[in-house]
Design a protein around this motif. Structure first.
Motif, PDB file in Angstrom:
ATOM      1  N   LEU A 188      45.956 -46.113 -11.507  1.00  0.00           N
ATOM      2  CA  LEU A 188      47.026 -46.156 -12.510  1.00  0.00           C
ATOM      3  C   LEU A 188      46.506 -46.563 -13.888  1.00  0.00           C
ATOM      4  O   LEU A 188      47.014 -46.116 -14.909  1.00  0.00           O
ATOM      5  N   SER A 189      45.481 -47.409 -13.913  1.00  0.00           N
ATOM      6  CA  SER A 189      44.978 -47.893 -15.205  1.00  0.00           C
ATOM      7  C   SER A 189      44.309 -46.785 -16.009  1.00  0.00           C
ATOM      8  O   SER A 189      43.948 -46.984 -17.153  1.00  0.00           O
ATOM      9  N   ARG A 190      44.121 -45.615 -15.398  1.00  0.00           N
ATOM     10  CA  ARG A 190      43.495 -44.493 -16.115  1.00  0.00           C
ATOM     11  C   ARG A 190      44.518 -43.504 -16.660  1.00  0.00           C
ATOM     12  O   ARG A 190      44.145 -42.480 -17.238  1.00  0.00           O
ATOM     13  N   LEU A 191      45.800 -43.766 -16.434  1.00  0.00           N
ATOM     14  CA  LEU A 191      46.826 -42.784 -16.798  1.00  0.00           C
ATOM     15  C   LEU A 191      47.280 -42.935 -18.247  1.00  0.00           C
ATOM     16  O   LEU A 191      47.251 -44.027 -18.808  1.00  0.00           O
ATOM     17  N   PRO A 192      47.765 -41.817 -18.825  1.00  0.00           N
ATOM     18  CA  PRO A 192      48.377 -41.921 -20.151  1.00  0.00           C
ATOM     19  C   PRO A 192      49.655 -42.757 -20.094  1.00  0.00           C
ATOM     20  O   PRO A 192      50.265 -42.880 -19.026  1.00  0.00           O
ATOM     21  N   VAL A 193      50.048 -43.297 -21.224  1.00  0.00           N
ATOM     22  CA  VAL A 193      51.223 -44.176 -21.261  1.00  0.00           C
ATOM     23  C   VAL A 193      52.494 -43.441 -20.838  1.00  0.00           C
ATOM     24  O   VAL A 193      53.332 -43.992 -20.130  1.00  0.00           O
ATOM     25  N   LYS A 194      52.602 -42.176 -21.221  1.00  0.00           N
ATOM     26  CA  LYS A 194      53.810 -41.434 -20.853  1.00  0.00           C
ATOM     27  C   LYS A 194      53.968 -41.379 -19.332  1.00  0.00           C
ATOM     28  O   LYS A 194      55.065 -41.590 -18.808  1.00  0.00           O
ATOM     29  N   SER A 195      52.882 -41.120 -18.618  1.00  0.00           N
ATOM     30  CA  SER A 195      52.955 -41.078 -17.152  1.00  0.00           C
ATOM     31  C   SER A 195      53.396 -42.432 -16.618  1.00  0.00           C
ATOM     32  O   SER A 195      54.222 -42.515 -15.707  1.00  0.00           O
ATOM     33  N   LEU A 196      52.839 -43.499 -17.175  1.00  0.00           N
ATOM     34  CA  LEU A 196      53.165 -44.839 -16.667  1.00  0.00           C
ATOM     35  C   LEU A 196      54.632 -45.199 -16.950  1.00  0.00           C
ATOM     36  O   LEU A 196      55.274 -45.855 -16.131  1.00  0.00           O
ATOM     37  N   CYS A 197      55.158 -44.747 -18.077  1.00  0.00           N
ATOM     38  CA  CYS A 197      56.573 -45.004 -18.362  1.00  0.00           C
ATOM     39  C   CYS A 197      57.442 -44.299 -17.317  1.00  0.00           C
ATOM     40  O   CYS A 197      58.466 -44.822 -16.903  1.00  0.00           O
TER      41      CYS A 197
END
Lengths: 180, 377
Positions: free
Chosen positions: B14-23
């Motif tokens: 998860l720490s490698r994902l773009p912010v949009k994906s994490l939102c």
């Protein structure tokens, strides 16, 4: 093969003949005979042989957390990288490495990928683990919430109202998502 | 049977994902929701990703993704930042005309600083902290906007706090806003310098930097340490002693940069490669003349730096190979109603991050222990 010229020189042919093998036994009982420099990329193997003075060439190292399928995948990666290193010790041929890695993961299902991540983590191969977790991130980055629940095997424990509220709050983050 | 990954590997992915994906993935489960909000995860993600973007302010505001941009690209693509921004800053519509650039009279929107993905923005005498990646925005309360001479914004790592600093024209009052405390403090100082106008400071090493002129009209680099809240001066390159004139600071690859500005045209700027070390000031030559320069960032993909020249022109530059080219930005309509404003762009680099402009959060400890069995940060 271009190696024919190199192998005619006396020193390299003698060392390649005597190449040491290390025996690794997977969870389902299969024994892999692995060339030493390849096996030493597995940190768990390297430290096992470095820390135990009484091990011999005949010692079979058990790897109870690694399946045979995952081991095949791991060795394919490590052998390819050993080959890159041997050919170009100074700097890896970046484009070739990228091409190999792209083809390598395209063939893996999500299940196989996760199994290999677990194996790479257990065997402590930081470069491969770094690469595989990066691949997993790329696979899920544009996917739906449902896809990610299935990927990680996570239960949805929000009530329908809670989930609807959260989705509303981050509505823009649900635009342009790939199909599962 | 499905393979389940242990928490630390899920955190890693998860720490490698773009912010949009994490939102979006906050909706996956309660534990993922808590993880993505966890300050330790926010820091890990920030350290990992470093996806660079530009925040461009003209008549409207825009963002540009630099992730896949290389020297070979001919243009950048700007996306207008949608109405959510205006809603969150509580302003109906961005229909003001930007003032023509002038050091004494700021534009309608002024980016004061960018730090860990948070932008500090002044809009018509209101001050905001805005994260363009999560679209979270907070208005800083009780902003005393009048008589600002020097200001700056940035993160102080050792105290894990974001601070905004302003110094008034008299040079005797420093006002500091701390995000952690969500409040202002005042300190009295006795800085003596001549009035050279308004300037936004540059954040390096937990300190904000400005160029000021002392009473003998000698330019100095002034640093304000955000942790100790103390001033000091930094060694400047000899060029500053030898030449009068105006200088401005910038930041490139974490180093302080200095360029001359004003009526003369030059083709060089200076980088302090080792912080605080006079001998480390290095001259960078670029193959075009300019009267104003702002270094923005160096691209992740190749050995290229992105500069804003003469307040409106973006350029790619590879000083080592002597390569240089102008780069166009698609998606920003030209101003047709006012020729003076046509050539005005305010550009700042920011990184994608989950850092929140809100200050207070409470977390359940058991959730944290589940995700972070080993203290890794």
């Amino acid at each position: 093969m271009s190696s024919s010229i190199a192998s005619s020189s006396s020193s390299s042919s003698s060392s390649s003949k005597k190449e040491k093998k290390i025996s690794l036994k997977t969870s389902d009982g299969e024994v892999f005979e692995v060339e030493e420099p390849v096996a030493m990329q597995l940190e768990i193997v390297r430290s096992f042989f470095a820390d135990n003075e009484d091990v011999t060439e005949q010692t079979v190292m058990p790897l109870p957390n690694v399946s045979t399928a995952a081991m095949h995948g791991i060795l394919e990666y490590c052998r390819a990288h050993e080959e890159f290193r041997r050919r170009m010790p100074e700097a890896a041929p970046e484009e070739e490495v990228r091409a190999f890695e792209a083809g390598y993961v395209d063939r893996k299902s999500n299940e196989e990928l996760k199994e290999m991540i677990l194996a790479a983590n257990y065997l402590n191969i930081s470069k491969l683990l770094d690469f595989l977790t990066g691949v997993a991130a790329k696979r899920i980055e544009n996917k739906s919430v449902e896809y990610v629940r299935a990927f990680f095997g996570v239960e949805n424990d929000f009530t329908p109202e809670e989930e609807a509220n959260l989705r509303r709050e981050y509505e823009w983050a649900f635009e342009g998502v790939d199909e599962d | 049977m499905e393979t389940t990954l242990p928490p630390e590997l899920i955190v890693d992915i998860l720490s490698r994902l773009p912010v949009k994906s994490l939102c979006r993935f906050r909706c996956v489960s309660k534990s993922l929701f808590n993880l993505i909000n966890d300050p330790r995860f926010v820091k890990l993600h920030l350290k990992r990703t470093r996806r660079q973007r530009l925040f461009i302010a003209a008549k409207f505001v825009y963002t540009v993704d630099l992730e896949t941009v290389t020297y070979e690209c001919d243009k950048l693509v700007a996306m207008e930042i949608d109405s959510l921004f205006w809603k969150s800053v509580n302003i109906d519509s961005p229909c003001w005309k930007p003032n023509h650039y002038h050091r004494q009279s700021p534009k309608w929107i002024q980016v004061i600083g960018s730090s860990n993905g948070l932008l500090c923005i002044e809009i018509f005498q209101y001050l905001f902290l805005y994260n363009p990646s999560t679209k979270q925005c907070k208005q800083i309360p009780d902003f005393p906007s009048k008589h600002t001479k020097l200001c700056g914004f940035g993160y102080a790592e050792t105290i894990d706090d974001y601070k905004f600093v302003k110094i008034d024209f008299s040079g005797k009052h420093v006002q500091i806003y701390s995000l952690r405390n969500d409040s202002w403090t005042n300190i009295q100082i006795d800085l003596h310098f001549n009035d050279t106008g308004y300037a936004e400071g540059i954040l390096i090493n937990g300190a904000i930097h400005w160029v000021v002129d002392d009473l003998e009209d000698q330019s100095k680099i002034l640093a304000f340490n955000l942790v100790e809240e103390k001033f000091q001066t930094l060694p400047s390159p000899d060029v500053m002693k030898e030449n009068d004139g105006m200088y401005s600071l910038g930041r490139l690859r974490g180093c302080l940069c200095l360029s001359r500005e004003g009526n003369i045209h030059v083709s060089e700027f200076w980088v302090m490669k080792e912080y605080g070390v006079k001998g480390s000031w290095t001259r960078i030559l670029i193959s075009d003349m300019f009267y104003w320069l702002k270094p923005l960032c160096s691209l992740n993909t190749c050995d290229t730096i992105l500069l804003l020249m003469n307040m409106h022109q973006l350029v790619f530059c590879n000083p080592k190979e002597g390569k240089f080219k102008n780069i166009e930005v698609d998606g920003i309509p030209d101003e047709v109603d006012d020729i003076d404003d046509a050539d005005w762009l305010d550009v700042n680099m920011y990184v994608e991050s989950l850092v929140s402009p809100y200050n207070k959060r409470d977390f359940k400890t058991e959730v944290l222990e589940y995700w972070f069995p080993i203290e890794e940060l």
